[in-house]
Design an enzyme around this catalytic site. Structure first.
Site, mmCIF file in Angstrom:
data_model
loop_
_atom_site.group_PDB
_atom_site.id
_atom_site.type_symbol
_atom_site.label_atom_id
_atom_site.label_comp_id
_atom_site.label_asym_id
_atom_site.label_seq_id
_atom_site.Cartn_x
_atom_site.Cartn_y
_atom_site.Cartn_z
ATOM 1 N N LYS A 214 0.883 -0.828 0.050
ATOM 2 C CA LYS A 214 -0.030 0.143 -0.454
ATOM 3 C C LYS A 214 0.735 1.177 0.167
ATOM 4 C CE LYS A 214 -3.749 2.123 2.573
ATOM 5 N NZ LYS A 214 -4.156 2.097 3.989
ATOM 6 N N SER A 290 -9.635 1.660 3.602
ATOM 7 C CA SER A 290 -8.241 2.767 2.604
ATOM 8 C C SER A 290 -7.700 2.095 1.413
ATOM 9 C CB SER A 290 -7.800 3.612 3.376
ATOM 10 O OG SER A 290 -6.547 3.558 4.052
ATOM 11 N N SER A 314 -9.244 -0.332 7.759
ATOM 12 C CA SER A 314 -8.610 -0.090 5.970
ATOM 13 C C SER A 314 -7.895 -1.069 5.725
ATOM 14 C CB SER A 314 -7.491 1.365 6.600
ATOM 15 O OG SER A 314 -8.033 2.746 6.361
#
Length: 610
Positions: A214, A290, A314
């Site tokens: 990420k 996210s 997330s």
């Protein structure tokens, strides 16, 4: 006080709250009334909130309508604040675990974890592309076996991966899974791994395995953008994050930086700068956020493991929406070094994986054993070969909270619990987890306050036009919280710590659905502005907060599909340091409920011999 009057909540001492199934504690479902806003209306709303006086009034009214003032800011709470969710050493009696030595290297820990995995019935590459419902995801061990056989090499897989990324990033699919992907660096890593296999000396079972990262986690040679267009200019990436360095030491091929909701300030995965990540099960649906890019990359078969970051669900939310495993260990079990400091007391790295076995292998690689032993228990791994022989497991279920979701999700999760009871004899005990909505709001105040503080030095130097419209709205809200709101949030944190500690005295884990909705429609009017969809956002975070606000370990695993064919996830929340137990529980669910799997609409078979 007329239209702006309300009665702040007066909390009784936590010790007086009844946590039993017969509790009369009032359950508050998220009090969200705002309609979905996107496109031009998002821009207008952001502009209004940034006006010095009018913006403050609007935010004040929004807090009132959504109970932030009543339940948090102006409430009377008897407990003192608790500012971090760090957990000290506890003697956790876990079943069927293998204790590791603290001096082991990441590669040696991976070897120990692989020794805890059950034997597989299928031979490697025997079911390359079975039609649904016989679809099976390739695992870390499948890649390792393929490489060891010499039939397929890491370099071959890396080239297939790059071709797949190019295809799914094109106009036909527009998946927006990656923010940056360096073909030369990926091929270099893969060729080095290929040579190690040819020499008979792979570093570990992770050698040559693709792992996406990420873009909230430092990983050379890439900048760390946090999903923005500007952060890399002000905070250069100079070295790997600790978890990335450990994976690199195991021989993993770091496969680029995945897309994310800008600054982690949303749950949909819609990013106006880098494209909105689409769900591989239905490209018209959101991936969640996210860490949506990492979840979708695993779902689409591009890698068996990806790293995410979890500050409010997330990792686990997009994992559930994309039908993969999402694992967030206890706060402190993984190092935060090299993670963007967006949420100091609630955020940490997490793992997205194709299977529970892969989550265990990745966890073994990146676990942080640098802390003194008196601060946390020694690391242990679940002996998944013996999961079915674990007796006396008790799962705590809070009925009003558990059932506060759509019918399809409740049905799938109830069936999973019934299966665990009939197959393993595990007991579900009814409890009350009180003040769920109060905890959600306290977490929001905490996360927002910490994010605003961590970004303050940057935002003062930045042209607001560089920030997405929806994130500008979020930052306006974050900056509005008072010191009293923050302190009261930490008082609520202490209360919830007490409640959960009491529940864990009688149960091994708390079980919930992972989300209150499955993946919803990705609307075209939101692609350039983001959206304000507080109803879906509140539903997505409904079950995720305790893992972050209280620093507890949590894991989600797929238990079925809704009527539209979208995945449904079940979550286990554990006692501090009980990662091995959670992995056992998730593996049991995977074995009992995961035999029928549907192939995603977008899926790449990187081990195909064709």
């Amino acid at each position: 006080m007329g239209a702006f009057s309300w009665a702040p909540k007066v909390y009784k001492p936590a010790s007086e709250v009844n946590l039993g199934a017969d509790s009369d504690e009032f359950y508050i479902s998220p009090n969200v009334k705002a309609p979905r806003v996107a496109g031009l209306l998002v821009k207008i709303f952001a502009w209004v909130l940034e006006l010095p006086i009018i913006g403050s009034i609007v935010i004040y009214i929004l807090k009132k309508d959504n109970l932030v003032n009543k339940l948090v800011s102006d409430a009377e709470i008897p407990e003192p604040p608790l500012f971090t969710a760090a957990h000290t050493w506890q003697d956790i009696a876990e079943q069927n675990v293998s204790l590791t030595k603290p001096e082991l290297s990441p590669a040696e820990r991976v070897r120990a974890a692989v020794g805890c995995l059950p034997a597989r019935l299928e031979s490697t590459l025997a079911v390359a592309d079975l039609p649904s419902p016989g679809f099976r995801r390739w695992t870390v061990r499948d890649f390792t076996d393929a490489y060891s056989s010499g039939e397929i090499t890491p370099a071959m897989v890396a080239r297939r991966f790059l071709g797949a990324v190019e295809e799914c990033s094109g106009p036909d699919l527009n998946m927006a899974l990656f923010i940056s992907c360096n073909p030369e660096d990926i091929i270099r890593q893969a060729e080095e791994s290929t040579r190690r296999y040819q020499q008979g000396a792979p570093l570990s079972a992770m050698d040559g395995v693709l792992v996406a990262v990420k873009d909230e986690i430092d990983c050379l040679p890439y900048p760390t953008t946090g999903g923005t267009r500007w952060l890399q200019r002000m905070r250069p990436c100079v070295q790997d994050a600790a978890c990335v360095a450990q994976l690199r030491a195991c021989g993993a091929v770091l496969a680029g930086k995945t897309n994310m909701h800008e600054l982690g300030a949303g749950t949909s995965g819609i990013n106006p700068h880098h494209g909105s990540t689409r769900n591989p099960y239905n490209i018209r649906k959101v991936s969640g956020g996210s860490s949506g890019g990492s979840a979708a990359a695993v779902c689409a078969g591009l890698c068996p493991v990806a790293l995410g970051a979890d500050g409010g669900g997330s990792v686990r939310m997009p994992a559930a929406l994309c039908g993969v495993v999402g694992f967030k260990p206890t706060a402190g079990r993984l190092s935060n070094s090299g993670l963007l400091p967006l949420n100091w007391t609630v955020g940490m790295p997490g793992i997205l994986a194709a299977t529970v076995e892969d989550a265990l292998v990745a966890y073994a690689a990146i676990a942080d054993q640098s802390r003194p032993s008196h601060l946390q228990p020694e690391l242990n791994f679940p002996q998944l070969t013996a999961t079915s022989s674990m007796p006396n497991i008790r799962l705590a279920r809070s009925a009003k909270w558990f059932n506060d979701t759509c019918v399809d999700i409740t049905s799938c999760c109830d069936k999973a619990l019934h299966t665990l009871r009939t197959r393993y004899g595990w007991e579900t005990v009814e409890v009350t987890v009180p003040e769920i909505e109060e905890m959600r709001l306290a977490h929001y105040v905490t996360m927002g306050s910490e994010c605003a503080a961590s970004l303050a030095a940057y935002l003062g130097k930045l042209n607001k036009s560089e920030i997405g419209w929806d994130v500008r709205i979020a930052l306006s809200a974050y900056g509005s919280f008072s010191s009293r709101a923050y302190l009261n949030s930490q008082r609520l944190r202490r209360r919830q710590m007490y409640f959960h500690d009491k529940i864990f005295q009688t149960a091994d884990a708390i079980v919930t659905p992972m989300t209150g909705v499955t993946a919803y429609e990705l609307q075209s009017d939101a692609l350039r502005t983001g959206e304000l969809d507080y109803i879906n956002a509140a539903a997505l975070v409904r079950y995720s907060i305790a893992g972050n606000f209280l620093g507890l370990p949590a894991i989600t695993v797929k238990v079925g599909y809704d009527r539209g064919g979208l995945p449904v996830g079940l979550q286990f929340i554990g006692r501090p340091w009980s990662e091995a137990t959670l992995l056992h529980l998730a593996y049991a669910v995977q074995e009992a409920c995961g035999k029928i799997s549907r192939k995603p609409m977008v899926y790449y078979d990187l081990l195909s011999k064709n």
